[in-house]
Design a protein around this motif. Structure first.
Motif, mmCIF file in Angstrom:
data_model
loop_
_atom_site.group_PDB
_atom_site.id
_atom_site.type_symbol
_atom_site.label_atom_id
_atom_site.label_comp_id
_atom_site.label_asym_id
_atom_site.label_seq_id
_atom_site.Cartn_x
_atom_site.Cartn_y
_atom_site.Cartn_z
ATOM 1 N N GLY A 25 0.787 -1.095 0.047
ATOM 2 C CA GLY A 25 0.026 -0.051 -0.172
ATOM 3 C C GLY A 25 0.832 1.291 0.034
ATOM 4 O O GLY A 25 0.760 2.247 -0.536
ATOM 5 N N GLY A 26 1.865 1.246 0.900
ATOM 6 C CA GLY A 26 2.852 2.451 0.905
ATOM 7 C C GLY A 26 3.430 2.943 -0.701
ATOM 8 O O GLY A 26 3.205 4.154 -0.944
ATOM 9 N N PHE A 27 3.732 1.705 -1.270
ATOM 10 C CA PHE A 27 4.133 2.191 -2.663
ATOM 11 C C PHE A 27 3.126 2.878 -3.735
ATOM 12 O O PHE A 27 3.367 3.561 -4.399
ATOM 13 C CB PHE A 27 4.823 0.869 -3.440
ATOM 14 C CG PHE A 27 5.901 0.570 -2.849
ATOM 15 C CD1 PHE A 27 7.104 1.434 -2.746
ATOM 16 C CD2 PHE A 27 6.032 -0.784 -2.209
ATOM 17 C CE1 PHE A 27 8.402 0.721 -2.159
ATOM 18 C CE2 PHE A 27 7.212 -1.307 -1.586
ATOM 19 C CZ PHE A 27 8.445 -0.633 -1.637
ATOM 20 N N VAL A 28 1.904 2.292 -3.419
ATOM 21 C CA VAL A 28 0.779 2.847 -4.094
ATOM 22 C C VAL A 28 0.491 4.295 -3.789
ATOM 23 O O VAL A 28 0.566 5.309 -4.522
ATOM 24 C CB VAL A 28 -0.635 2.103 -3.933
ATOM 25 C CG1 VAL A 28 -1.659 2.886 -4.748
ATOM 26 C CG2 VAL A 28 -0.305 0.666 -4.647
ATOM 27 N N LEU A 29 0.468 4.659 -2.448
ATOM 28 C CA LEU A 29 -0.027 5.801 -1.844
ATOM 29 C C LEU A 29 1.422 6.924 -2.255
ATOM 30 O O LEU A 29 1.070 8.004 -2.766
ATOM 31 C CB LEU A 29 -0.037 5.836 -0.503
ATOM 32 C CG LEU A 29 -1.146 5.242 0.188
ATOM 33 C CD1 LEU A 29 -1.004 4.968 1.730
ATOM 34 C CD2 LEU A 29 -2.474 5.436 -0.318
ATOM 35 N N GLN A 30 2.742 6.445 -2.180
ATOM 36 C CA GLN A 30 3.673 7.158 -2.619
ATOM 37 C C GLN A 30 3.447 7.737 -4.324
ATOM 38 O O GLN A 30 3.752 8.715 -4.406
ATOM 39 C CB GLN A 30 5.192 6.483 -2.559
ATOM 40 C CG GLN A 30 6.116 7.090 -3.008
ATOM 41 C CD GLN A 30 7.609 6.123 -3.079
ATOM 42 O OE1 GLN A 30 7.345 5.044 -2.818
ATOM 43 N NE2 GLN A 30 8.506 6.806 -3.207
ATOM 44 N N ARG A 31 3.185 6.785 -5.049
ATOM 45 C CA ARG A 31 2.819 7.258 -6.468
ATOM 46 C C ARG A 31 1.912 8.220 -6.533
ATOM 47 O O ARG A 31 2.077 9.184 -7.368
ATOM 48 C CB ARG A 31 2.729 5.743 -7.235
ATOM 49 C CG ARG A 31 2.631 5.975 -8.725
ATOM 50 C CD ARG A 31 4.329 6.392 -9.304
ATOM 51 N NE ARG A 31 4.929 5.430 -8.977
ATOM 52 C CZ ARG A 31 6.164 5.258 -10.022
ATOM 53 N NH1 ARG A 31 6.263 5.740 -10.956
ATOM 54 N NH2 ARG A 31 7.279 4.358 -9.640
ATOM 55 N N VAL A 32 0.871 7.988 -5.952
ATOM 56 C CA VAL A 32 -0.224 9.139 -5.963
ATOM 57 C C VAL A 32 0.150 10.329 -5.682
ATOM 58 O O VAL A 32 -0.029 11.314 -6.147
ATOM 59 C CB VAL A 32 -1.558 8.707 -5.312
ATOM 60 C CG1 VAL A 32 -2.456 9.668 -4.928
ATOM 61 C CG2 VAL A 32 -2.233 7.335 -5.720
ATOM 62 N N LEU A 33 0.808 10.411 -4.463
ATOM 63 C CA LEU A 33 1.355 11.611 -3.980
ATOM 64 C C LEU A 33 2.277 12.348 -4.927
ATOM 65 O O LEU A 33 2.317 13.394 -5.297
ATOM 66 C CB LEU A 33 1.889 11.251 -2.593
ATOM 67 C CG LEU A 33 2.605 12.575 -1.683
ATOM 68 C CD1 LEU A 33 2.525 12.435 -0.370
ATOM 69 C CD2 LEU A 33 4.062 12.991 -2.237
ATOM 70 N N GLU A 34 3.098 11.501 -5.374
ATOM 71 C CA GLU A 34 4.302 12.103 -6.379
ATOM 72 C C GLU A 34 3.649 12.602 -7.713
ATOM 73 O O GLU A 34 4.244 13.564 -8.107
ATOM 74 C CB GLU A 34 5.370 11.292 -6.435
ATOM 75 C CG GLU A 34 5.981 11.048 -5.195
ATOM 76 C CD GLU A 34 7.436 10.167 -4.917
ATOM 77 O OE1 GLU A 34 7.545 9.364 -6.235
ATOM 78 O OE2 GLU A 34 8.129 10.022 -4.333
ATOM 79 N N LYS A 35 2.508 11.887 -7.976
ATOM 80 C CA LYS A 35 1.763 12.444 -9.176
ATOM 81 C C LYS A 35 1.027 13.868 -9.022
ATOM 82 O O LYS A 35 1.273 14.349 -9.857
ATOM 83 C CB LYS A 35 0.967 11.373 -9.773
ATOM 84 C CG LYS A 35 0.395 11.672 -11.097
ATOM 85 C CD LYS A 35 1.399 11.337 -12.093
ATOM 86 C CE LYS A 35 0.663 11.181 -13.580
ATOM 87 N NZ LYS A 35 0.198 10.084 -13.776
ATOM 88 N N VAL A 36 0.407 13.928 -7.952
ATOM 89 C CA VAL A 36 -0.313 14.951 -7.956
ATOM 90 C C VAL A 36 0.531 16.362 -7.323
ATOM 91 O O VAL A 36 0.216 17.486 -7.581
ATOM 92 C CB VAL A 36 -1.429 14.851 -6.881
ATOM 93 C CG1 VAL A 36 -2.397 13.855 -7.414
ATOM 94 C CG2 VAL A 36 -1.020 14.512 -5.451
ATOM 95 N N THR A 37 1.703 16.018 -6.397
ATOM 96 C CA THR A 37 2.520 17.157 -6.160
ATOM 97 C C THR A 37 3.489 17.582 -7.116
ATOM 98 O O THR A 37 4.116 18.593 -6.909
ATOM 99 C CB THR A 37 3.034 16.577 -4.781
ATOM 100 O OG1 THR A 37 3.965 15.681 -4.848
ATOM 101 C CG2 THR A 37 2.034 16.418 -3.697
ATOM 102 N N GLY A 38 3.941 16.599 -7.902
ATOM 103 C CA GLY A 38 5.331 16.506 -8.864
ATOM 104 C C GLY A 38 6.448 16.783 -7.786
ATOM 105 O O GLY A 38 7.559 17.183 -8.263
ATOM 106 N N ASP A 39 6.363 16.122 -6.639
ATOM 107 C CA ASP A 39 7.462 16.239 -5.593
ATOM 108 C C ASP A 39 7.753 14.752 -4.999
ATOM 109 O O ASP A 39 6.699 13.912 -5.256
ATOM 110 C CB ASP A 39 7.568 17.268 -4.737
ATOM 111 C CG ASP A 39 8.983 17.570 -4.152
ATOM 112 O OD1 ASP A 39 9.757 16.985 -4.448
ATOM 113 O OD2 ASP A 39 8.837 18.492 -3.231
ATOM 114 N N SER A 40 8.677 14.598 -4.430
ATOM 115 C CA SER A 40 8.929 13.323 -3.764
ATOM 116 C C SER A 40 8.121 13.141 -2.389
ATOM 117 O O SER A 40 7.860 14.445 -1.735
ATOM 118 C CB SER A 40 10.322 12.855 -3.539
ATOM 119 O OG SER A 40 10.651 13.731 -2.543
#
Length: 428
Positions: A199-214
């Motif tokens: 789940g953490g990898f999925v949430l990470q990918r969503v966050l980085e997609k919408v913020t444009g940051d890590s």
């Protein structure tokens, strides 16, 4: 005889004089300011010492806050050098209150709040499908799985595909490819199945997609720096890896059926898990569901901020409604299909219960997260406490379990439920 027992139970050497391996932050303990007696503090500490004497945790670190004031802040044992297989000549490094420890799955609570903060900022809607933000995730029938389902362990992808090489864990693009291609066990969100790492990898990918940051930069800007944390990062800077405590596989080696549950939940046997989490590549990677590193004090600070309704030292970290949404129960008490125990989850946290729950007796207003089964990090709004008890052993079924349970029960007993009008973050 002691040596034989140590080898049989894979435990550490425990000195007779516990004070010789104890670190006390005397200036950081102020129980009198909130009406907590020295006797109560020492009663709790004796329960920690009892756990340490079991030998399954070479080092333990504890921080407890009540009414916003830290009342206990201590460490005992060693960060490195006193594992079951370490000899008397192995160099030993003392565990202190400032030693960074990997929180393992207790990281999930922090990652979850970050996602709720994204929703507060209007960058995501947690009820949207993951594929709305990351279209490639829709493969293999995952088109309707929502961000909220991932947070609440109902996303249908509880485990990394079988036979996946361990080093994929620190290759975020490869792990993402595998998760996108994987077929879910179900998609309707009806069943709870703990997502130990996926789940953490999925949430990470969503966050980085919408913020444009890590995700690590988001954590740093919105939590770590505003709250004045020294550590509290995903992984550890490679230049400071020598300061991180090690994790030791202790206790009797699990046998079926327990070993089957362990492999199902964690993806390997205990010795393999020990090797992975002590690998410098794991320790320096960004694994949002499992390798946030910091101290017990920093994690109890995090939960105190949540008890404060999103405020730390007068600084607003997030809105109170964001905290409430993060700890709101989702679904009923269910047998978790990964861990095979009854669990209550919110969108990101493990919830307590009445008459008894994971956070002790009469813990309906408690929320938190375990880390590799033994690390206990939680807050209880009914008692106005935030608790973080970190340790460096990885026992599964061992003789330490009564002492671990007694620690939780002792904390609950020494901090009884408060009248509703005196509680922070009053919950229905």
């Amino acid at each position: 005889m002691k040596q034989l027992a140590r080898r049989a139970f894979h435990t550490s050497a425990i000195p007779k004089d516990l004070d010789s391996v104890t670190c006390r932050d005397s200036a950081g303990e102020n129980p009198a300011l909130v009406g907590v007696s020295p006797e109560s503090v020492e009663t709790i500490w004796r329960s920690v010492q009892r756990l340490y004497r079991s030998g399954v945790h070479p080092g333990i670190q504890v921080s407890i806050r009540h009414r916003g004031e830290q009342v206990l802040h201590r460490a005992i044992g060693h960060a490195t050098g006193n594992g079951p297989d370490d000899g008397p000549d192995t160099p030993r490094v003392a565990m202190t209150t400032d030693t960074p420890v990997c929180y393992f799955s207790a990281s999930k609570a922090v990652t979850a709040l970050i996602m709720h903060m994204l929703a507060e900022q209007g960058l995501v809607n947690l009820m949207d499908p993951v594929a709305y933000y990351c279209p490639e995730f829709a493969q293999s029938g995952k088109r309707t799985i929502t961000v909220h389902q991932i947070l609440s362990h109902r996303g249908g992808i509880p485990a990394i595909p079988k036979d996946t090489p361990i080093d994929v864990l620190w290759d975020k693009d490869e792990i993402w490819r595998l998760l996108c291609e994987s077929k879910p066990v179900e998609v309707d969100g009806a069943k709870v199945a703990y997502h130990a790492i996926t789940g953490g990898f999925v949430l990470q990918r969503v966050l980085e997609k919408v913020t444009g940051d890590s995700i690590e930069n988001f954590l740093d800007r919105h939590l770590r720096q505003p709250m004045g944390m020294k550590w509290f990062t995903y992984g550890i800077d490679p230049a400071r890896l020598d300061q991180l405590s090690l994790t030791y596989a202790t206790g009797p080696r699990p046998t079926p059926p327990v070993s089957w549950v362990v492999k199902r939940a964690l993806g390997g046997d205990i010795k393999t898990i020990e090797e992975v989490v002590n690998d410098p590549r794991f320790q320096a990677a960004v694994i949002p569901a499992g390798n946030l590193c910091g101290t017990a004090e920093e994690m109890s600070r995090f939960y105190q901020m949540m008890l404060n309704g999103g405020v730390w030292n007068g600084k607003r970290i997030c809105q109170e409604i964001t905290v409430r949404r993060a700890i709101q129960q989702f679904g009923s008490l269910q047998i978790d299909r990964t861990m095979l125990v009854p669990m209550r989850f919110s969108a990101g946290l493990m919830l307590g219960g009445n008459p008894v729950g994971i956070w002790g007796p009469q813990s309906r207003y408690a929320f938190g997260h375990l880390g590799l089964i033994n690390k206990l990090c939680w807050a209880d709004a009914g008692r106005d406490i935030s608790v973080s008890m970190l340790n460096t052993g990885l026992p599964i079924v061992a003789h330490h379990i009564p002492a671990l349970m007694r620690f939780v029960q002792t904390v609950c007993r020494e901090f009884p439920l408060m009248p509703e009008q005196e509680r922070p973050l009053v919950l229905a």
